[in-house]
Scaffold this active site. Structure first.
Site, PDB file in Angstrom:
ATOM      1  CE  LYS A 193      -2.703 -10.595   1.498  1.00 31.85           C
ATOM      2  NZ  LYS A 193      -1.879 -10.228   0.310  1.00 31.85           N
ATOM      3  N   PRO A 248      -0.107 -11.230   5.882  1.00 28.21           N
ATOM      4  CG  PRO A 248      -1.758 -12.864   6.075  1.00 28.21           C
ATOM      5  CD  PRO A 248      -1.463 -11.430   6.403  1.00 28.21           C
ATOM      6  CD  GLU A 249       5.127 -10.891   2.149  1.00 33.70           C
ATOM      7  OE1 GLU A 249       5.830 -11.351   1.249  1.00 33.70           O
ATOM      8  OE2 GLU A 249       5.455  -9.942   2.873  1.00 33.70           O
ATOM      9  NE  ARG A 267       3.624  -3.158   2.821  1.00 36.42           N
ATOM     10  CZ  ARG A 267       3.211  -4.420   2.599  1.00 36.42           C
ATOM     11  NH1 ARG A 267       2.502  -4.708   1.540  1.00 36.42           N
ATOM     12  NH2 ARG A 267       3.523  -5.391   3.440  1.00 36.42           N
ATOM     13  CD  GLN A 306     -13.665  -8.595   1.926  1.00 38.56           C
ATOM     14  OE1 GLN A 306     -14.539  -8.703   2.749  1.00 38.56           O
ATOM     15  NE2 GLN A 306     -13.860  -8.094   0.724  1.00 38.56           N
ATOM     16  NE  ARG A 322     -10.359  -7.538  -8.553  1.00 41.78           N
ATOM     17  CZ  ARG A 322     -11.525  -7.823  -7.964  1.00 41.78           C
ATOM     18  NH1 ARG A 322     -12.631  -7.826  -8.675  1.00 41.78           N
ATOM     19  NH2 ARG A 322     -11.577  -8.116  -6.686  1.00 41.78           N
ATOM     20  CG  ASN A 356       6.897  -5.111   1.659  1.00 41.04           C
ATOM     21  OD1 ASN A 356       7.103  -4.616   0.565  1.00 41.04           O
ATOM     22  ND2 ASN A 356       7.410  -4.640   2.769  1.00 41.04           N
TER      23      ASN A 356
END
Ligand SMILES: [Zn+2]
Length: 270
Positions: A53, A2-3, A260, A70, A125, A169
């Site tokens: 995420k 999922p984005e 991808r 994760q 990060r 993606n």
């Protein structure tokens, strides 16, 4: 995978079930978090916000639950008192008089003082989130010009959560098409107008996808995050290899970039 827009809609769904209501059941399977159960009882969840995420569940007592699903973690909404039959292990239960939100199988869970949550190594990060309404195109353009990003190919950079969180993606193909920029270019090769156009598209496309509730179902995207909808967000090039470009009629091409699939119109994207 999922984005950003799909993750945020999933977060909206679980937030709608519990935000603002006093918690009547608080359970953590992690021994290190047990002592927070009594502290959170009777408190309210103020917000549930994705960061990349990860999910930040903010309580009204100055604490924030950090969770990252994760590969295996999943949140479920259930009626109060109900626990769905599953072989997954329940890791977190937050329940109001009406609904419960239940986190299964996730192992990356911790509780922070809300004012210190940004010090979490994962949040340190990742880049700013494309769905953060306070993020402006000028800040994205400035980020494109940073030494650590400007020499990288856009096809890889636009998947890097350290550049911008929430990208993914299908968004990569759609953003580059909207900006009219070829995927093999680098930020340092763009002129000011192109950089500004790309920065605009990097925010506009994910926000449109989020607001229009669902994307055309595509191969390889998880069906439970997507909705087929007549009026919803439409891919213009993603998953449309061989179809005419909506802008010029040239055939949309599919390539692989950074492992991808990537879709583009070679005539519109320079
Ligand atoms: Zn075209």
């Amino acid at each position: 995978m999922p984005e950003g827009p799909e993750i945020r809609r999933a977060a909206d769904r679980i937030a709608a079930a519990v935000v603002g209501q006093p918690l009547r059941v608080v359970e953590f399977a992690f021994p290190g978090l047990k002592h927070y159960e009594s502290a959170l009882l009777g408190r309210r969840i103020e917000s549930i916000t994705p960061r990349g995420k990860a999910l930040l569940t903010r309580f009204d007592c100055g604490l924030t639950l950090y969770s990252h699903n994760q590969l295996y973690g999943v949140w479920r909404v259930a009626s109060a008192g109900e626990r769905p039959a599953t072989t997954r292990s329940l890791r977190v239960a937050l329940e109001t008089a009406r609904k419960a939100i239940l986190l299964y199988s996730a192992s990356d869970v911790s509780i922070w003082r809300s004012e210190e949550i940004e010090q979490h190594p994962f949040l340190q990060r990742i880049g700013p989130d494309v769905l953060d309404a306070t993020l402006q195109p000028e800040a994205v353009a400035a980020r494109l010009a940073l030494p650590r990003f400007r020499g990288r190919g856009l096809a890889a950079l636009l998947l890097d959560q350290g550049f911008l969180a929430g990208m993914g993606n299908y968004l990569r193909s759609e953003v580059l098409f909207e900006a009219g920029i070829a995927p093999d270019r680098r930020p340092r090769d763009l002129d000011d107008a192109e950089r500004a156009r790309l920065a605009e598209a990097l925010l506009a496309v994910p926000r449109r996808s989020y607001l229009t509730r669902g994307v055309r179902k595509a191969r390889g995207l998880r069906a439970d995050y997507l909705t087929d909808t007549a009026e919803g967000f439409r891919f213009r090039v993603f998953d449309r290899a061989g179809e005419p470009c909506p802008a010029c009629g040239e055939m949309v091409t599919r390539t692989e970039a950074a492992g991808r699939r990537l879709y583009a119109c070679d005539r519109c994207q320079r």
